[in-house]
Design a protein around this motif. Structure first.
Motif, mmCIF file in Angstrom:
data_model
loop_
_atom_site.group_PDB
_atom_site.id
_atom_site.type_symbol
_atom_site.label_atom_id
_atom_site.label_comp_id
_atom_site.label_asym_id
_atom_site.label_seq_id
_atom_site.Cartn_x
_atom_site.Cartn_y
_atom_site.Cartn_z
ATOM 1 N N ASP A 17 -21.061 -48.699 66.519
ATOM 2 C CA ASP A 17 -21.063 -47.944 67.779
ATOM 3 C C ASP A 17 -22.242 -46.978 67.837
ATOM 4 N N ASP A 18 -22.524 -46.314 66.717
ATOM 5 C CA ASP A 18 -23.657 -45.384 66.673
ATOM 6 C C ASP A 18 -24.976 -46.125 66.913
ATOM 7 N N ARG A 20 -25.350 -48.945 68.614
ATOM 8 C CA ARG A 20 -25.391 -49.363 70.021
ATOM 9 C C ARG A 20 -25.797 -48.203 70.924
ATOM 10 N N ALA A 21 -25.433 -46.983 70.524
ATOM 11 C CA ALA A 21 -25.748 -45.819 71.353
ATOM 12 C C ALA A 21 -27.244 -45.527 71.400
ATOM 13 N N LEU A 43 -16.090 -55.787 71.268
ATOM 14 C CA LEU A 43 -17.520 -55.564 71.100
ATOM 15 C C LEU A 43 -18.301 -56.093 72.296
ATOM 16 N N ALA A 46 -18.211 -53.864 75.159
ATOM 17 C CA ALA A 46 -19.071 -52.696 74.982
ATOM 18 C C ALA A 46 -20.552 -53.040 75.108
#
Length: 300
Positions: A17-18, A20-21, A43, A46
């Motif tokens: 997630d980090d 992807r950010a 996923l 997202a």
């Protein structure tokens, strides 16, 4: 970004997630034997593309699958990352600045890597030396430092370099995949650098230390690949660099670490010995293909 998963836990998914950010193009290549359809659906919702590779070709197969996906999107720089790596907020900006500072569209750039288990940075090896020796990255406080290879996790490979060097060797499966790739890159005239401005913290394996010996405590089947691929990679490049003399030292070091620090000693020592012989004779591919009964014995 190619983000390789293997039976991920909650902390690994936080790392994803980090990532992807701070990176728009993320491809999660799941090497887990069975597809977790619920996880994959989350996923994709997202905005993360998911490829279930089921460990075909090992870590090399995952990199190659992700690379083909990103190249099809027109990405000019391919980042490799595994689920255990921890990135700082400035990681991608710092790495992209370093890529621009190479002055070329053909390169491999890796961050300086702090191995948490060892409590120190991994060294750099001069590609110009006939007999490369480890140098402290701390002795190179700034800029891009030429090196013989970088670890794959956190590294950036230009699309031009990937096409010139070729795919990662899937017959290696795991272990020494990045070292072989770096050696092959240098042979093809592709420069490899460590970017001293960016740090990646990594923790590999279940670390055990006893006296002067320390080990990542990998299972027996990984010991096979580490032994075999070290022999094959270093001997295959002996005409360019005098690194083949390290083979016996590396093998003996593996055996000593197993005998002093680890469980399942018989399985691991057998795996190391068989790997050494297979590497010397260029017998690659998966352990299961080469030695099905022995691979079953060395499963742990």
């Amino acid at each position: 970004m190619i983000f390789v998963l293997w039976q991920p836990n909650a902390s690994h998914l936080i790392h994803l997630d980090d990532t992807r950010a701070i990176c728009r193009h993320v491809v999660a290549v799941d090497n887990s034997p069975e597809a977790d359809t619920g996880l994959h659906a989350r996923l994709r919702a997202a905005g993360i593309e998911v490829i279930h590779n089921a460990n075909h070709g090992g870590i090399s197969g995952a990199y190659n699958q992700g690379a083909q996906c990103l190249l099809a999107r027109g990405c000019e720089v391919l980042f490799l990352l595994d689920q255990d790596s921890q990135l700082g907020a400035d990681f991608f900006d710092g790495m992209m600045r370093a890529c621009a500072n190479t002055g070329s569209d053909t390169f491999i750039v890796g961050p300086k890597v702090f191995e948490v288990n060892l409590g120190r940075y991994l060294p750099v090896f001069s590609p110009q030396a006939r007999m490369p020796k480890p140098e402290r990255i701390e002795d190179h406080p700034e800029g891009l430092v030429p090196t013989l290879f970088v670890i794959s996790s956190g590294s950036a490979i230009s699309a031009t370099a990937y096409r010139k060097i070729g795919a990662f060797r899937e017959d290696y499966f795991i272990e020494y995949v990045d070292i072989e790739y770096g050696l092959r890159a240098t042979r093809h005239g592709v420069p490899v650098y460590i970017n001293t401005a960016v740090e990646l913290r990594q923790q590999v394996g279940q670390f055990v230390k006893r006296g002067i010996f320390s080990t990542s405590n990998h299972v027996a089947w990984r010991r096979y690949y580490a032994s075999r691929n070290a022999v094959h990679a270093l001997r295959s490049n002996a005409d360019r660099w005098s690194i083949h003399w390290l083979i016996e030292l590396l093998t003996l070091h593996q055996v000593a670490c197993v005998l002093v620090c680890e469980e399942h000693k018989l399985r691991k020592v057998i795996a190391i010995a068989v790997g050494y012989v297979d590497g010397a004779f260029g017998k690659l591919g998966t352990f299961e293909q080469r030695h099905p009964r022995l691979a079953a014995f060395c499963r742990h």
